[in-house]
Design an enzyme around this catalytic site. Sequence first.
Site, PDB file in Angstrom:
ATOM      1  N   HIS A 257     -60.951  25.489  13.125  1.00  0.00           N
ATOM      2  CA  HIS A 257     -59.708  25.793  12.410  1.00  0.00           C
ATOM      3  C   HIS A 257     -59.493  27.294  12.567  1.00  0.00           C
ATOM      4  O   HIS A 257     -60.271  27.963  13.250  1.00  0.00           O
ATOM      5  CB  HIS A 257     -59.774  25.353  10.936  1.00  0.00           C
ATOM      6  CG  HIS A 257     -60.817  26.048  10.120  1.00  0.00           C
ATOM      7  ND1 HIS A 257     -62.172  25.979  10.420  1.00  0.00           N
ATOM      8  CD2 HIS A 257     -60.728  26.852   9.010  1.00  0.00           C
ATOM      9  CE1 HIS A 257     -62.850  26.690   9.532  1.00  0.00           C
ATOM     10  NE2 HIS A 257     -62.000  27.238   8.673  1.00  0.00           N
ATOM     11  N   HIS A 259     -59.129  29.946  10.287  1.00  0.00           N
ATOM     12  CA  HIS A 259     -59.503  30.969   9.310  1.00  0.00           C
ATOM     13  C   HIS A 259     -60.110  32.147  10.087  1.00  0.00           C
ATOM     14  O   HIS A 259     -60.842  31.945  11.068  1.00  0.00           O
ATOM     15  CB  HIS A 259     -60.558  30.431   8.340  1.00  0.00           C
ATOM     16  CG  HIS A 259     -59.993  29.958   7.038  1.00  0.00           C
ATOM     17  ND1 HIS A 259     -60.515  28.896   6.343  1.00  0.00           N
ATOM     18  CD2 HIS A 259     -58.959  30.428   6.277  1.00  0.00           C
ATOM     19  CE1 HIS A 259     -59.838  28.724   5.228  1.00  0.00           C
ATOM     20  NE2 HIS A 259     -58.884  29.641   5.157  1.00  0.00           N
ATOM     21  N   ASP A 261     -62.591  34.033   9.671  1.00  0.00           N
ATOM     22  CA  ASP A 261     -64.045  34.104   9.894  1.00  0.00           C
ATOM     23  C   ASP A 261     -64.494  33.218  11.058  1.00  0.00           C
ATOM     24  O   ASP A 261     -65.648  33.298  11.480  1.00  0.00           O
ATOM     25  CB  ASP A 261     -64.838  33.761   8.615  1.00  0.00           C
ATOM     26  CG  ASP A 261     -64.511  32.404   8.043  1.00  0.00           C
ATOM     27  OD1 ASP A 261     -63.317  32.061   7.972  1.00  0.00           O
ATOM     28  OD2 ASP A 261     -65.445  31.673   7.654  1.00  0.00           O
ATOM     29  N   HIS A 262     -63.574  32.400  11.593  1.00  0.00           N
ATOM     30  CA  HIS A 262     -63.936  31.525  12.723  1.00  0.00           C
ATOM     31  C   HIS A 262     -63.329  31.982  14.048  1.00  0.00           C
ATOM     32  O   HIS A 262     -63.672  31.442  15.096  1.00  0.00           O
ATOM     33  CB  HIS A 262     -63.511  30.075  12.427  1.00  0.00           C
ATOM     34  CG  HIS A 262     -64.264  29.491  11.279  1.00  0.00           C
ATOM     35  ND1 HIS A 262     -65.236  28.525  11.412  1.00  0.00           N
ATOM     36  CD2 HIS A 262     -64.215  29.795   9.950  1.00  0.00           C
ATOM     37  CE1 HIS A 262     -65.753  28.251  10.227  1.00  0.00           C
ATOM     38  NE2 HIS A 262     -65.144  29.011   9.314  1.00  0.00           N
ATOM     39  N   ASP A 379     -65.557  23.607   8.740  1.00  0.00           N
ATOM     40  CA  ASP A 379     -65.454  23.836   7.292  1.00  0.00           C
ATOM     41  C   ASP A 379     -64.857  22.584   6.651  1.00  0.00           C
ATOM     42  O   ASP A 379     -63.767  22.147   7.035  1.00  0.00           O
ATOM     43  CB  ASP A 379     -64.531  25.031   6.999  1.00  0.00           C
ATOM     44  CG  ASP A 379     -65.226  26.358   7.260  1.00  0.00           C
ATOM     45  OD1 ASP A 379     -66.327  26.341   7.853  1.00  0.00           O
ATOM     46  OD2 ASP A 379     -64.673  27.397   6.873  1.00  0.00           O
ATOM     47  N   HIS A 454     -73.016  28.677   8.018  1.00  0.00           N
ATOM     48  CA  HIS A 454     -71.853  29.138   7.246  1.00  0.00           C
ATOM     49  C   HIS A 454     -72.335  29.387   5.814  1.00  0.00           C
ATOM     50  O   HIS A 454     -71.753  28.938   4.831  1.00  0.00           O
ATOM     51  CB  HIS A 454     -70.768  28.051   7.285  1.00  0.00           C
ATOM     52  CG  HIS A 454     -69.392  28.521   6.920  1.00  0.00           C
ATOM     53  ND1 HIS A 454     -69.024  28.806   5.639  1.00  0.00           N
ATOM     54  CD2 HIS A 454     -68.284  28.749   7.664  1.00  0.00           C
ATOM     55  CE1 HIS A 454     -67.744  29.176   5.619  1.00  0.00           C
ATOM     56  NE2 HIS A 454     -67.274  29.153   6.833  1.00  0.00           N
TER      57      HIS A 454
HETATM   58 ZN    ZN Z   1     -65.247  29.486   7.203  1.00  0.00          ZN
HETATM   59 ZN    ZN Z   2     -62.426  27.904   6.602  1.00  0.00          ZN
END
Ligand code: ZN
Ligand code: ZN
Length: 504
Positions: A257, A259, A261-262, A379, A454
Amino acid sequence: MTTTSRMSPTETVFRLLVGLTGLFFLALGIGFMVFPDIFAVVFSVEPAYGLGVNGIRSDFGGLFLGMSFFCLLGATTGRYRWLAVPIIFLLLIIAGRLIGMGLDGPSSEGVRSLLVELILLVILTGSMVVLAQGSGSNEKSLKISELLSLKTVVGAAVVIAILGGLFLSQKKIGMALVERIAARSMNADVIGDLPDGLHVGLCGSGAPLPDPRRASPCVAVIAGRSFYVVDAGPSSERKMELMRLNPGMVRAVLLTHFHSDHIGDLGELMLKRWTGGSNKSPLEIFGPPGVETVVTGFNLAYSLDSEYRVLHHGPKTVPPAGAGGLARPFHFFPGKTELVIIDADGVRITAFQVDHAPVKPAVGYRFDYKGRSVVVSGDTIPCQSLLDQARDADLLVQEALQPAIVGILRDLAQKIGRHNTAKIMGDIMQYHTSPEDAAKIAKEAGVRHLLLTHIMPPLPASNLKAAFLGDARKFYQGPITIGEDGLLLSLPAGEKQILKSSLL
Ligand SMILES: [Zn+2]
Ligand SMILES: [Zn+2]
């Protein structure tokens, strides 16, 4: 001293062995004193910058020099009692190692070290017994004057001279080491050296919150000789290179996805994959709808940099057509929550929908290769499609957030007036999986090994691991590993076992 004249051949052999053990500890002590960080890497001790290096120099250097001193004292004087000191230290070192293995599971490096320690323990204990029998109970106590004998003074002077010489030759030694260290890392072919099978490396086991030990999410999956990367969170590309996984060999990136942080290191990964392998086509980046926007944005942001690289290094080294990324969006068929997105060279990769609402779409990936299987959750909260995909998998790489600890942080933020942080901490608890729920999924799906990644919140100390796991072990009896950067789990083809090692 009259012990020498009464020495039996067995005694001589054991005293020789003790002497050699003493010299071994001496070499380790000098090594830790002079090259603390190199020895720290060999002994899997991670120095935390300058202070850590000095800690390793003094603690490990001092420990091994001390053990060496008592071994050599035992060997030269023939007095068995001196050997009790290194034996006690070895027993404590072994106890610490066994505690570590109990908490984190055995690793090949740990088992190797344990074997060496056990061999040294057997040598020292055997020598102590033999020397004790030789001298009976009449071992004389050692006089201070003996300690200050010519022999010990000369020995100490030699050690000091070696240490001084090595410190004074730091520049020369440094230059001599550069080539050897560089050759070792440049010649490294971690992927080529792996046995045939599925391999999972954590290049980022953290989440958005800063964690000095963990980059943001990034899972390297190597199936046979094909290298895939799931997500590219901030700092993960550098971690990948530190793990000596060549980004030039990345076949495709799979985003779960979008976000931050990815995806934060996607630009760096696209760049290093291009410059690291003279690739002539852009890096393929698979993801649910929306991946086009992300890839277009990174391509634009890196477009000037790409021009500079071509101008500087020439199109032969960095073919312009290989710069950047190519978005490969996929859509699930109506009524379906899964889709095979890659089926090549024996590797089948299935994307499946997960529940990370309000983030939609969000997916996870299942890898199948020669009878071994790995599922990367992405996630998500626990959901049916994750359970279906994880069914009978060898390894579930599951995101995890411990609500009990995040709750403490949220209340603390609220108390000190950091209301934004408190609100966000409260919100994130709604769309992640707790370690306990991860364990329930693993149990219900019949997964063989559960790897948590994570990790949220960051765990600044290893003994927070038990608190992070909470009651997870009540729900799942299989092995649970709390992910750390550099961890490599190997699933050799045609076998059942999962081997653990570290690439850092
Ligand atoms: Zn994340
Ligand atoms: Zn996420």
